[in-house]
Motif scaffolding. Structure first.
Motif, short mmCIF file in Angstrom:
data_model
loop_
_atom_site.label_atom_id
_atom_site.label_comp_id
_atom_site.label_asym_id
_atom_site.label_seq_id
_atom_site.Cartn_x
_atom_site.Cartn_y
_atom_site.Cartn_z
N ARG A 406 77.47 73.24 69.33
CA ARG A 406 76.06 73.60 69.39
C ARG A 406 75.30 72.58 70.24
NH1 ARG A 406 73.01 73.05 65.26
NH2 ARG A 406 71.49 74.65 65.85
N TRP A 407 74.57 73.07 71.23
CA TRP A 407 73.83 72.17 72.11
C TRP A 407 72.81 71.35 71.33
CZ3 TRP A 407 73.44 69.15 75.91
CH2 TRP A 407 72.22 68.75 76.43
N ALA A 408 72.19 71.95 70.30
CA ALA A 408 71.18 71.21 69.54
C ALA A 408 71.77 69.95 68.92
CB ALA A 408 70.59 72.12 68.45
N ASP A 409 73.02 70.03 68.43
CA ASP A 409 73.65 68.87 67.81
C ASP A 409 74.14 67.87 68.86
OD1 ASP A 409 73.15 69.91 65.33
OD2 ASP A 409 75.15 70.75 65.05
N VAL A 410 74.68 68.38 69.95
CA VAL A 410 75.15 67.50 71.03
C VAL A 410 73.96 66.80 71.69
CG1 VAL A 410 76.35 67.42 73.27
CG2 VAL A 410 77.23 68.86 71.41
N ARG A 411 72.85 67.52 71.79
CA ARG A 411 71.63 66.94 72.36
C ARG A 411 71.15 65.76 71.53
NH1 ARG A 411 67.31 71.26 72.26
NH2 ARG A 411 67.32 70.68 70.05
N GLU A 412 71.30 65.85 70.22
CA GLU A 412 70.92 64.74 69.35
C GLU A 412 71.89 63.57 69.47
OE1 GLU A 412 68.18 64.49 67.40
OE2 GLU A 412 67.54 66.36 68.35
N ALA A 413 73.14 63.87 69.80
CA ALA A 413 74.17 62.83 69.87
C ALA A 413 74.17 62.07 71.19
CB ALA A 413 75.56 63.44 69.62
#
Length: 482
Positions: A406-413
Motif C-alpha cells: 500500500r502506497w499510504a504505508d510505504v509513504r509513511e515509511a
C-alpha cells in the motif's frame, strides 16, 4: 653579459647536481612522496558520513555536496574515488589520523586545536543555528535556551559553539549525541525527545521540509568554516594538492556553482503553483507533446502522467542538468541512458522515450500484488530515490505493522530512511526518504491539473462548436492549451 649568464646557468646546474647526489631522499620527498602511494593504488580513500551535505546513495547513484567535490578532486589527481562511511565525526578523524583514510570530508568544521589533524583551506561557511520544537515559546536569544533540553552532535563545531557561549551563560546545558545524523537530531526535536538542537544553517535548509514541527531560532555565535581533514604526520603533498584544487574550483566559479546547486534554495521540491505550471503548459509543453504521446503509446502510460513526470524532473527544459550529472528533459543518468539505448540525453524525443521506458522497467520490477494506482506511485518514488531504497521502505512499512503493498504505508515509511534507527536495519542504508514522498505528491498534482485542463478544453471546444450555429468559419478564441 651573455658569457656571465652562461656561467650562472652552469653554476646552477652544478649546484643542482651536487644537491641530488648529497640529498636524494629530500628531493624525492619534495616531488613524489605524498601522492605516489595514491597513484599506485589508483584511488583516493576518503572517510565521510552519511548525510545530505556529505554523501548518500541517491536515486541516480552516490551524491552529496562533499561527495561531488571530492569526486572532482580525485579526478584531478587522475585516480578514482573510494568512500568509507562512518557513523561518528570522531571516527572519521580517527581514520584520518591512523592512515586508514587519505582524507576526511564529513561536514567538518575547521578546528586548529584538533590533535593530529591538518585542515584544508575553507570550502564554505558554516553558521551554527538554534532550532526548536514548534509550540514552545519563541527561542530568539541565548537566555531562552536555559532550562531547555538541547541536543548537538558530538565532535562537531556546533558543540564547540555551545561551549563558547557557556562561558557567558553558565546555566546553559546540553547533551552531545555520538553517531547521530542531522535528520536523527531533528527527529528527536520533532517527537519531543529534545526541545531544541544546534545544527548548521545549510543542514537545516536541506532538511526543514521533512520536519515541519521544527522552527528556526537564531544564529549561535560566529560562523565557522567547512574544511577537509588530513593527517598531520603524513607528507603535505596531498593537502597542497587539495588546496590548489579548491583554489582552482573557486577561481573558475565551479565551487560557487556547486554551492548554489545544493544550497541555493530549499524549496525546490515544493509545489510551484497551478498558475506557473499552467503557463508552462501553454508555452513549453506543446513542443514536446508529440513525444509524450508517442512514448505513452509505446509503454501504456497515460501521456499526461509522463508529461507531469517530465515537468517535475526538468520543468520541461531539454538541456537541464543536476549536480550529480543527470541530464535532459527526463533527467537520465549516463548508465541508465546507455542501458535503454539512448545515445543523446539532450535530445528531447530520446529523453522522453528513455524516461518512459525506464519508468516501465522500474514498475515491472515491483510486485504484481501491488494494486493500482499504488504500483504507479511506488514506481514514481523509485524513479526518484532508487529501487533499492523503495524496497527498504517496503520492509520498514512491514516492520511497523503496515502493508508493504500500500502506497499510504510505504509513504509513511520512506522518511524513516533518514533516521539511523531505521536505515541501519535495512540493506541500502541512508536516503533522503522525504524527497520521494514530496516528489510523488507533486507529480500527482501536475497530473491532475493536466487532466483537468484537458477535460476543460474539450468542454470549451464543444461549447464553441454549438455556438457556431452551423457556420463553417473557425471559432476565434484563445488557442487551446493541449
Amino acid at each position: 653579459m651573455s658569457k656571465l649568464l652562461t656561467r650562472l646557468r652552469l653554476a646552477l646546474t652544478v649546484l643542482l647536481t651536487l644537491a641530488t647526489l648529497l640529498c636524494p631522499a629530500q628531493l624525492a620527498l619534495r616531488y613524489s612522496d605524498g601522492l605516489d602511494p595514491i597513484r599506485k593504488r589508483d584511488f583516493l580513500q576518503v572517510a565521510t558520513r552519511n548525510g545530505p551535505i556529505t554523501f548518500y546513495a541517491g536515486g541516480h547513484g552516490p551524491t552529496g555536496f562533499e561527495y561531488e567535490l571530492m569526486r572532482r578532486f580525485a579526478h584531478s589527481l587522475g585516480v578514482s574515488l573510494a568512500v568509507d562511511s562512518d557513523t561518528r565525526i570522531g571516527g572519521v578523524l580517527d581514520d584520518v589520523r591512523s592512515g586508514k583514510a587519505d582524507m576526511g570530508a564529513a561536514a567538518l568544521s575547521l578546528d586548529p586545536a584538533q590533535p593530529g589533524i591538518r585542515y584544508s583551506q575553507p570550502i564554505l561557511t558554516l553558521q551554527p543555528l538554534v532550532v526548536y520544537r514548534r509550540g514552545l515559546p519563541p527561542v530568539r536569544t541565548l537566555d531562552d535556551l536555559v532550562g531547555l533540553r538541547i541536543g548537538v552532535i558530538a565532535d562537531s563545531g556546533n558543540a564547540e559553539a555551545l561551549r563558547t557561549q557557556q562561558q557567558n551563560l553558565p546555566g546553559l546545558g546540553w547533551r552531545e549525541a555520538d553517531g547521530l545524523t542531522i535528520a536523527d537530531l531533528l527527529e528527536m526535536v520533532e517527537r519531543d525527545d529534545l526541545d531544541a538542537a544546534v545544527v548548521y544553517t545549510h543542514q537545516f535548509k536541506l532538511n526543514r521540509l521533512f520536519f515541519p514541527n521544527v522552527e528556526r531560532g537564531f544564529a549561535l555565535g560566529e560562523p565557522m568554516s567547512l574544511a577537509w581533514a588530513f593527517a598531520a604526520n603524513q607528507p603535505i603533498d596531498l593537502l597542497d594538492a587539495a588546496n590548489e584544487f579548491l583554489q582552482s574550483q573557486r577561481r573558475h566559479g565551479r565551487l560557487d556553482e556547486l554551492i548554489g546547486r545544493y544550497f541555493g534554495h530549499d524549496d525546490y521540491l515544493e509545489y510551484v503553483g497551478a498558475r506557473l505550471f499552467i503557463r508552462h503548459v501553454g508555452t513549453r509543453l506543446p513542443r514536446f507533446l508529440p513525444y509524450f504521446k508517442e512514448a505513452a503509446r509505446e509503454t501504456g502510460f497515460d501521456w499526461r502522467l509522463l508529461a507531469a513526470l517530465g515537468f517535475q524532473e526538468s520543468h520541461w527544459k531539454p538541456d537541464a542538468e543536476s549536480p550529480t550529472g543527470v541530464r535532459g528533459l527526463m533527467m537520465l543518468t549516463r548508465p541508465t541512458a546507455r542501458e535503454i539505448g539512448i545515445d543523446n540525453r539532450l535530445d528531447p524525443r530520446q529523453s522522453v522515450d528513455g524516461g518512459a521506458r525506464y519508468l516501465l522497467q522500474v514498475k515491472q520490477r515491483l510486485s504484481e500484488d501491488i494494486p493500482e494506482p499504488d504500483r504507479t506511485w511506488m514506481a514514481l518514488a523509485a524513479y526518484n530515490v532508487g529501487l533499492g531504497h523503495l524496497f527498504d521502505a517496503q520492509e520498514i512499512a512491514q516492520l511497523r505493522g503496515g502493508d508493504p503493498d500500500r502506497w499510504a504505508d510505504v509513504r509513511e515509511a520512506l522518511p524513516l530512511l533518514q533516521e539511523r534507527e531505521w536505515y541501519s536495519r535495512v540493506h541500502h542504508g541512508y536516503a533522503r526518504g522525504g524527497e520521494p514522498v514530496i516528489y510523488v505528491r507533486n507529480v500527482r498534482r501536475y497530473y491532475e491539473i493536466l487532466k483537468y485542463v484537458n477535460r476543460s478544453q474539450q468542454q470549451f471546444n464543444q461549447l464553441g462548436e454549438r455556438a457556431l450555429d452551423g457556420s463553417t468559419a473557425p471559432l476565434e478564441t484563445v488557442a487551446p492549451l493541449l
